[in-house]
Design an enzyme around this catalytic site. Structure first.
Site, PDB file in Angstrom:
ATOM      1  N   CYS A  91      -0.600  -9.896   5.919  1.00 41.07           N
ATOM      2  CA  CYS A  91      -1.903 -10.381   5.206  1.00 41.07           C
ATOM      3  C   CYS A  91      -2.981  -9.487   4.641  1.00 41.07           C
ATOM      4  CB  CYS A  91      -2.375 -11.468   6.161  1.00 41.07           C
ATOM      5  SG  CYS A  91      -3.121 -10.802   7.726  1.00 41.07           S
ATOM      6  N   HIS A  99      -6.860 -12.225  11.042  1.00 40.70           N
ATOM      7  CA  HIS A  99      -6.120 -12.501   9.480  1.00 40.70           C
ATOM      8  C   HIS A  99      -6.949 -11.962   8.513  1.00 40.70           C
ATOM      9  CE1 HIS A  99      -3.614 -14.878   6.990  1.00 40.70           C
ATOM     10  NE2 HIS A  99      -4.765 -15.401   6.565  1.00 40.70           N
TER      11      HIS A  99
END
Ligand code: ZN
Length: 378
Positions: free
Chosen positions: A68, A323
Protein backbone atom coordinates in the site's frame (compact mmCIF):
# COMPACT_ATOMS: atom_id res chain seq x y z
CA UNK A 1 35.10 27.94 9.06
CA UNK A 2 32.77 27.57 12.01
CA UNK A 3 32.90 23.94 12.95
CA UNK A 4 29.51 22.32 13.18
CA UNK A 5 28.65 20.45 16.29
CA UNK A 6 28.41 16.69 16.12
CA UNK A 7 24.65 16.51 16.21
CA UNK A 8 22.40 16.33 13.20
CA UNK A 9 21.28 19.49 11.48
CA UNK A 10 18.61 20.37 13.99
CA UNK A 11 17.86 18.63 17.22
CA UNK A 12 14.14 19.30 16.90
CA UNK A 13 13.94 17.38 13.65
CA UNK A 14 13.61 13.75 14.58
CA UNK A 15 14.25 11.14 11.94
CA UNK A 16 11.31 9.01 10.86
CA UNK A 17 11.85 5.31 11.04
CA UNK A 18 9.18 2.70 10.69
CA UNK A 19 9.85 -0.77 11.89
CA UNK A 20 10.00 -3.12 8.97
CA UNK A 21 7.91 -6.18 9.52
CA UNK A 22 8.84 -9.07 7.33
CA UNK A 23 5.90 -11.24 6.41
CA UNK A 24 5.98 -14.93 7.06
CA UNK A 25 5.42 -17.32 4.18
CA UNK A 26 1.95 -18.13 5.39
CA UNK A 27 1.03 -14.49 5.38
CA UNK A 28 2.34 -14.11 1.84
CA UNK A 29 0.16 -17.00 0.72
CA UNK A 30 -2.84 -15.45 2.44
CA UNK A 31 -2.15 -12.21 0.68
CA UNK A 32 -1.99 -13.90 -2.69
CA UNK A 33 -5.39 -15.40 -2.03
CA UNK A 34 -6.58 -11.99 -0.93
CA UNK A 35 -5.35 -10.47 -4.19
CA UNK A 36 -7.25 -13.12 -6.12
CA UNK A 37 -10.31 -12.39 -4.04
CA UNK A 38 -9.82 -8.68 -4.52
CA UNK A 39 -9.61 -9.10 -8.27
CA UNK A 40 -13.00 -10.76 -8.44
CA UNK A 41 -14.39 -8.14 -6.07
CA UNK A 42 -12.94 -5.41 -8.29
CA UNK A 43 -14.49 -6.90 -11.36
CA UNK A 44 -17.82 -6.67 -9.61
CA UNK A 45 -17.07 -3.12 -8.52
CA UNK A 46 -16.25 -2.01 -12.06
CA UNK A 47 -19.86 -2.50 -13.01
CA UNK A 48 -21.00 -0.62 -9.90
CA UNK A 49 -18.64 2.30 -10.41
CA UNK A 50 -19.11 2.52 -14.13
CA UNK A 51 -16.02 2.78 -16.30
CA UNK A 52 -16.83 6.42 -17.10
CA UNK A 53 -15.77 7.48 -13.59
CA UNK A 54 -12.26 6.17 -14.12
CA UNK A 55 -11.56 7.10 -17.70
CA UNK A 56 -9.13 9.90 -16.91
CA UNK A 57 -6.23 7.79 -15.79
CA UNK A 58 -7.32 7.28 -12.17
CA UNK A 59 -6.44 3.61 -12.13
CA UNK A 60 -5.83 1.53 -9.01
CA UNK A 61 -2.82 -0.63 -8.15
CA UNK A 62 -3.33 -4.09 -6.69
CA UNK A 63 -1.88 -4.78 -3.28
CA UNK A 64 0.74 -7.45 -3.89
CA UNK A 65 1.40 -7.93 -0.15
CA UNK A 66 2.05 -4.91 2.11
CA UNK A 67 2.48 -2.75 -0.99
CA UNK A 68 0.00 0.00 0.00
CA UNK A 69 2.90 2.38 0.71
CA UNK A 70 4.57 1.72 -2.64
CA UNK A 71 1.21 2.01 -4.39
CA UNK A 72 0.46 5.37 -2.76
CA UNK A 73 3.88 6.84 -3.55
CA UNK A 74 3.68 5.55 -7.14
CA UNK A 75 0.26 7.14 -7.65
CA UNK A 76 1.63 10.49 -6.48
CA UNK A 77 4.47 10.22 -9.03
CA UNK A 78 2.33 8.95 -11.90
CA UNK A 79 -0.59 11.39 -11.44
CA UNK A 80 1.91 14.26 -11.64
CA UNK A 81 1.89 15.24 -15.30
CA UNK A 82 5.07 17.30 -14.83
CA UNK A 83 6.82 14.09 -13.75
CA UNK A 84 5.32 11.84 -16.42
CA UNK A 85 6.35 14.44 -19.02
CA UNK A 86 9.95 13.67 -18.03
CA UNK A 87 9.41 9.92 -17.64
CA UNK A 88 8.03 9.57 -21.17
CA UNK A 89 11.32 10.85 -22.64
CA UNK A 90 13.69 8.34 -21.01
CA UNK A 91 16.04 6.18 -23.04
CA UNK A 92 14.69 2.63 -23.25
CA UNK A 93 17.42 0.14 -22.29
CA UNK A 94 18.32 -2.06 -25.32
CA UNK A 95 18.36 -5.50 -23.68
CA UNK A 96 15.54 -7.28 -21.83
CA UNK A 97 17.80 -8.00 -18.83
CA UNK A 98 18.56 -4.28 -18.50
CA UNK A 99 14.91 -3.35 -18.97
CA UNK A 100 13.92 -5.66 -16.14
CA UNK A 101 16.21 -3.84 -13.70
CA UNK A 102 15.61 -0.29 -14.90
CA UNK A 103 13.39 1.61 -12.46
CA UNK A 104 12.37 4.51 -14.77
CA UNK A 105 11.59 2.06 -17.58
CA UNK A 106 9.49 -0.17 -15.30
CA UNK A 107 7.64 2.90 -14.06
CA UNK A 108 6.94 3.90 -17.63
CA UNK A 109 5.63 0.42 -18.45
CA UNK A 110 3.36 0.59 -15.41
CA UNK A 111 2.10 4.03 -16.43
CA UNK A 112 1.32 2.79 -19.93
CA UNK A 113 -0.52 -0.23 -18.58
CA UNK A 114 -2.52 2.06 -16.28
CA UNK A 115 -3.39 4.40 -19.12
CA UNK A 116 -4.43 1.81 -21.65
CA UNK A 117 -7.78 2.15 -19.91
CA UNK A 118 -8.98 -1.43 -20.07
CA UNK A 119 -8.67 -2.29 -16.40
CA UNK A 120 -9.82 -0.79 -13.15
CA UNK A 121 -6.49 -1.66 -11.51
CA UNK A 122 -3.13 -3.08 -12.57
CA UNK A 123 -0.41 -4.97 -10.71
CA UNK A 124 2.85 -3.22 -9.82
CA UNK A 125 4.65 -6.56 -9.41
CA UNK A 126 7.23 -6.07 -12.20
CA UNK A 127 8.27 -2.70 -10.79
CA UNK A 128 8.26 -4.05 -7.22
CA UNK A 129 10.56 -6.91 -8.29
CA UNK A 130 12.81 -4.43 -10.09
CA UNK A 131 12.99 -2.31 -6.90
CA UNK A 132 13.86 -5.36 -4.82
CA UNK A 133 17.12 -5.56 -6.82
CA UNK A 134 17.98 -2.21 -5.19
CA UNK A 135 17.14 -3.40 -1.67
CA UNK A 136 13.58 -2.05 -1.62
CA UNK A 137 12.11 -5.14 -0.02
CA UNK A 138 8.96 -6.85 -1.22
CA UNK A 139 6.14 -7.70 1.21
CA UNK A 140 7.36 -5.16 3.74
CA UNK A 141 5.53 -2.13 5.09
CA UNK A 142 7.70 0.84 4.13
CA UNK A 143 7.80 4.40 5.39
CA UNK A 144 6.32 6.65 2.67
CA UNK A 145 8.78 9.53 3.20
CA UNK A 146 11.74 7.19 3.04
CA UNK A 147 10.35 5.29 0.06
CA UNK A 148 9.73 8.54 -1.83
CA UNK A 149 13.40 9.53 -1.40
CA UNK A 150 14.66 6.05 -2.35
CA UNK A 151 12.50 5.93 -5.48
CA UNK A 152 13.42 9.46 -6.51
CA UNK A 153 17.13 8.75 -6.16
CA UNK A 154 16.86 5.50 -8.12
CA UNK A 155 14.96 7.25 -10.92
CA UNK A 156 17.52 10.06 -11.02
CA UNK A 157 20.50 7.72 -10.98
CA UNK A 158 19.11 5.56 -13.78
CA UNK A 159 17.96 8.30 -16.12
CA UNK A 160 20.65 8.45 -18.77
CA UNK A 161 19.95 11.84 -20.36
CA UNK A 162 21.54 14.77 -18.45
CA UNK A 163 18.72 17.12 -19.50
CA UNK A 164 16.12 14.83 -17.90
CA UNK A 165 18.14 14.62 -14.68
CA UNK A 166 18.24 18.41 -14.64
CA UNK A 167 14.48 18.65 -15.20
CA UNK A 168 13.85 16.11 -12.43
CA UNK A 169 16.04 18.15 -10.09
CA UNK A 170 14.22 21.36 -11.00
CA UNK A 171 10.84 19.74 -10.48
CA UNK A 172 11.47 18.57 -6.90
CA UNK A 173 14.48 20.30 -5.33
CA UNK A 174 14.12 22.84 -2.53
CA UNK A 175 17.13 25.17 -2.12
CA UNK A 176 18.05 26.71 1.22
CA UNK A 177 20.96 28.63 2.67
CA UNK A 178 22.19 27.62 6.11
CA UNK A 179 23.72 30.33 8.26
CA UNK A 180 25.91 29.91 11.31
CA UNK A 181 26.81 33.06 13.22
CA UNK A 182 29.13 33.32 16.24
CA UNK A 183 27.37 35.14 19.06
CA UNK A 184 30.67 36.42 20.51
CA UNK A 185 32.13 38.05 17.37
CA UNK A 186 30.94 38.87 13.85
CA UNK A 187 32.10 35.59 12.32
CA UNK A 188 29.48 34.01 10.02
CA UNK A 189 29.41 31.11 7.58
CA UNK A 190 26.88 30.39 4.84
CA UNK A 191 26.29 27.13 3.08
CA UNK A 192 23.91 26.36 0.24
CA UNK A 193 22.13 23.07 0.44
CA UNK A 194 19.19 21.35 -1.18
CA UNK A 195 16.57 18.88 -0.11
CA UNK A 196 13.70 16.92 -1.60
CA UNK A 197 11.24 17.29 1.25
CA UNK A 198 10.63 19.78 4.01
CA UNK A 199 10.73 17.50 7.07
CA UNK A 200 8.48 19.35 9.50
CA UNK A 201 8.47 18.59 13.21
CA UNK A 202 4.99 18.54 14.75
CA UNK A 203 6.23 19.38 18.23
CA UNK A 204 8.23 22.39 19.36
CA UNK A 205 11.35 22.21 21.57
CA UNK A 206 9.12 21.97 24.68
CA UNK A 207 7.19 19.05 23.12
CA UNK A 208 4.12 21.23 22.62
CA UNK A 209 2.01 20.36 19.64
CA UNK A 210 2.17 22.85 16.81
CA UNK A 211 -1.35 23.88 15.80
CA UNK A 212 -1.29 24.28 12.02
CA UNK A 213 0.83 23.47 8.97
CA UNK A 214 1.80 27.15 8.82
CA UNK A 215 3.01 26.99 12.45
CA UNK A 216 5.11 23.90 11.61
CA UNK A 217 6.68 25.73 8.66
CA UNK A 218 7.38 28.81 10.77
CA UNK A 219 8.96 26.66 13.47
CA UNK A 220 11.12 24.86 10.88
CA UNK A 221 12.60 28.16 9.69
CA UNK A 222 12.99 29.60 13.19
CA UNK A 223 16.65 30.39 14.09
CA UNK A 224 18.05 28.16 16.79
CA UNK A 225 20.66 28.99 19.40
CA UNK A 226 23.46 26.47 19.69
CA UNK A 227 24.62 26.65 23.29
CA UNK A 228 26.20 24.37 25.92
CA UNK A 229 27.16 21.02 24.36
CA UNK A 230 25.96 22.25 20.95
CA UNK A 231 28.45 25.14 20.77
CA UNK A 232 30.62 25.42 17.65
CA UNK A 233 34.32 26.20 17.24
CA UNK A 234 34.79 29.78 16.07
CA UNK A 235 37.99 30.38 14.08
CA UNK A 236 38.01 34.07 14.91
CA UNK A 237 37.51 33.57 18.66
CA UNK A 238 39.77 30.49 18.67
CA UNK A 239 37.40 28.55 20.94
CA UNK A 240 33.96 27.02 21.18
CA UNK A 241 31.29 29.72 21.36
CA UNK A 242 27.49 29.90 21.20
CA UNK A 243 26.25 30.14 17.60
CA UNK A 244 22.96 31.11 16.02
CA UNK A 245 21.87 28.64 13.37
CA UNK A 246 19.30 29.75 10.84
CA UNK A 247 18.00 28.65 7.49
CA UNK A 248 16.87 30.89 4.67
CA UNK A 249 14.64 29.76 1.86
CA UNK A 250 16.28 30.32 -1.55
CA UNK A 251 14.12 28.41 -4.02
CA UNK A 252 10.94 26.36 -4.06
CA UNK A 253 10.25 23.80 -6.81
CA UNK A 254 7.17 23.16 -8.94
CA UNK A 255 6.33 20.03 -6.91
CA UNK A 256 6.88 20.64 -3.22
CA UNK A 257 6.86 17.65 -0.86
CA UNK A 258 6.21 18.31 2.82
CA UNK A 259 6.92 15.52 5.28
CA UNK A 260 4.91 15.75 8.51
CA UNK A 261 7.07 13.97 11.05
CA UNK A 262 4.35 12.04 12.78
CA UNK A 263 6.59 9.17 13.83
CA UNK A 264 8.49 10.13 16.94
CA UNK A 265 11.02 8.61 19.34
CA UNK A 266 10.40 11.27 21.94
CA UNK A 267 9.61 10.26 25.52
CA UNK A 268 10.02 6.54 24.92
CA UNK A 269 12.33 3.95 23.46
CA UNK A 270 9.62 2.95 20.99
CA UNK A 271 8.53 4.83 17.93
CA UNK A 272 5.09 6.23 18.42
CA UNK A 273 2.75 8.06 16.15
CA UNK A 274 1.61 11.63 16.72
CA UNK A 275 -2.05 11.51 15.75
CA UNK A 276 -3.07 15.00 16.82
CA UNK A 277 -5.15 17.39 14.74
CA UNK A 278 -3.09 19.38 12.26
CA UNK A 279 -5.05 21.30 9.64
CA UNK A 280 -3.58 22.29 6.28
CA UNK A 281 -5.24 24.30 3.58
CA UNK A 282 -5.63 23.78 -0.14
CA UNK A 283 -3.69 26.99 -0.75
CA UNK A 284 -0.29 27.82 0.66
CA UNK A 285 1.50 31.16 0.26
CA UNK A 286 5.07 31.08 1.58
CA UNK A 287 5.30 34.88 1.46
CA UNK A 288 2.60 35.01 4.13
CA UNK A 289 4.30 32.36 6.27
CA UNK A 290 7.96 33.40 6.32
CA UNK A 291 9.47 36.71 7.35
CA UNK A 292 11.70 38.76 5.05
CA UNK A 293 14.68 37.55 7.11
CA UNK A 294 13.88 33.90 6.45
CA UNK A 295 14.06 34.32 2.67
CA UNK A 296 17.04 34.72 0.38
CA UNK A 297 15.24 35.19 -2.91
CA UNK A 298 14.41 37.92 -5.42
CA UNK A 299 10.89 39.19 -6.11
CA UNK A 300 10.43 37.03 -9.20
CA UNK A 301 11.24 33.86 -7.24
CA UNK A 302 9.00 34.89 -4.35
CA UNK A 303 6.11 35.72 -6.65
CA UNK A 304 6.00 32.03 -7.59
CA UNK A 305 5.67 30.84 -3.98
CA UNK A 306 1.91 30.38 -4.30
CA UNK A 307 0.89 26.75 -3.94
CA UNK A 308 -2.14 24.56 -4.34
CA UNK A 309 -2.48 21.15 -2.70
CA UNK A 310 -1.97 18.30 -5.18
CA UNK A 311 -1.78 15.18 -3.04
CA UNK A 312 -1.91 13.78 0.47
CA UNK A 313 -0.30 10.46 1.38
CA UNK A 314 -2.22 9.34 4.46
CA UNK A 315 -1.36 6.73 7.05
CA UNK A 316 -3.81 4.94 9.29
CA UNK A 317 -3.05 2.53 12.09
CA UNK A 318 0.00 2.35 14.31
CA UNK A 319 3.72 2.37 13.56
CA UNK A 320 3.99 -1.40 13.50
CA UNK A 321 0.72 -2.12 11.75
CA UNK A 322 -0.65 0.45 9.38
CA UNK A 323 -2.07 1.20 5.99
CA UNK A 324 -1.39 3.91 3.42
CA UNK A 325 -3.60 5.50 0.82
CA UNK A 326 -3.24 8.60 -1.36
CA UNK A 327 -5.64 11.45 -2.03
CA UNK A 328 -4.73 13.07 -5.31
CA UNK A 329 -6.29 15.96 -7.20
CA UNK A 330 -6.25 15.06 -10.87
CA UNK A 331 -4.40 17.84 -12.69
CA UNK A 332 -6.42 17.29 -15.84
CA UNK A 333 -9.87 17.22 -14.20
CA UNK A 334 -9.20 19.23 -11.00
CA UNK A 335 -11.11 16.61 -9.01
CA UNK A 336 -10.00 14.72 -5.90
CA UNK A 337 -9.60 10.94 -5.96
CA UNK A 338 -8.78 8.52 -3.18
CA UNK A 339 -6.35 5.80 -4.28
CA UNK A 340 -6.66 2.93 -1.85
CA UNK A 341 -4.70 0.16 -3.60
CA UNK A 342 -7.03 -1.21 -6.28
CA UNK A 343 -9.97 0.87 -5.04
CA UNK A 344 -10.18 4.31 -6.62
CA UNK A 345 -13.05 6.64 -5.94
CA UNK A 346 -13.93 10.29 -6.34
CA UNK A 347 -13.87 12.21 -3.08
CA UNK A 348 -14.53 15.75 -1.90
CA UNK A 349 -12.21 18.21 -0.17
CA UNK A 350 -14.09 17.42 3.06
CA UNK A 351 -13.01 13.77 2.71
CA UNK A 352 -9.38 14.89 2.30
CA UNK A 353 -9.74 17.00 5.47
CA UNK A 354 -10.42 13.78 7.40
CA UNK A 355 -6.62 13.27 7.29
CA UNK A 356 -6.06 16.26 9.65
CA UNK A 357 -5.93 13.71 12.47
CA UNK A 358 -7.40 13.42 15.94
CA UNK A 359 -5.45 12.97 19.17
CA UNK A 360 -7.97 10.44 20.49
CA UNK A 361 -8.04 8.34 17.34
CA UNK A 362 -4.64 6.69 17.23
CA UNK A 363 -5.86 4.34 14.51
CA UNK A 364 -7.39 7.16 12.53
CA UNK A 365 -6.13 8.45 9.23
CA UNK A 366 -3.49 11.16 9.32
CA UNK A 367 -1.76 13.06 6.52
CA UNK A 368 1.90 12.07 6.35
CA UNK A 369 3.14 13.59 3.09
CA UNK A 370 1.64 16.75 1.60
CA UNK A 371 2.47 17.47 -2.01
CA UNK A 372 1.82 21.01 -3.19
CA UNK A 373 2.04 22.36 -6.75
CA UNK A 374 3.01 25.84 -7.85
CA UNK A 375 -0.07 27.71 -9.06
CA UNK A 376 1.84 29.66 -11.68
CA UNK A 377 4.82 27.71 -13.02
CA UNK A 378 7.69 29.96 -14.09
ZN1 ZN B 1 33.53 34.18 17.22
Amino acid sequence: MGQRSGRQKRSKKLEPVLSETMMTEAEVRNDKEEVKEMKTKDQRLTSVFGVADLKNGAIGLYNIGQSCCLNSVLQVFLMNTHFTGILRRITVPPYPAQQKNDVPYQMLLLLEEMQCGKQKAVSPIALACCLSVYRVKLFVQHDAAHLFLTLWNLIKRQMKKPELVEELNDLYTICVQEHLACQKCSFETKRNSSMLTLPLPLLDSNSHMLKTLEACLQYFFLPEELTDHNMCFCEQCGRKTPFLQSMKLVHLPQTLTIHLKRFSFEKSAYIHKLSHYLPFSEDLDFNAILTENQCQADDKEKAAWQYELFAVVAHSGSTSCGHYCAYIRSLTECKWYCFNDSEVCKVSWDDVKCTYGHSKLHWGETAYLLIYMKKHPQ
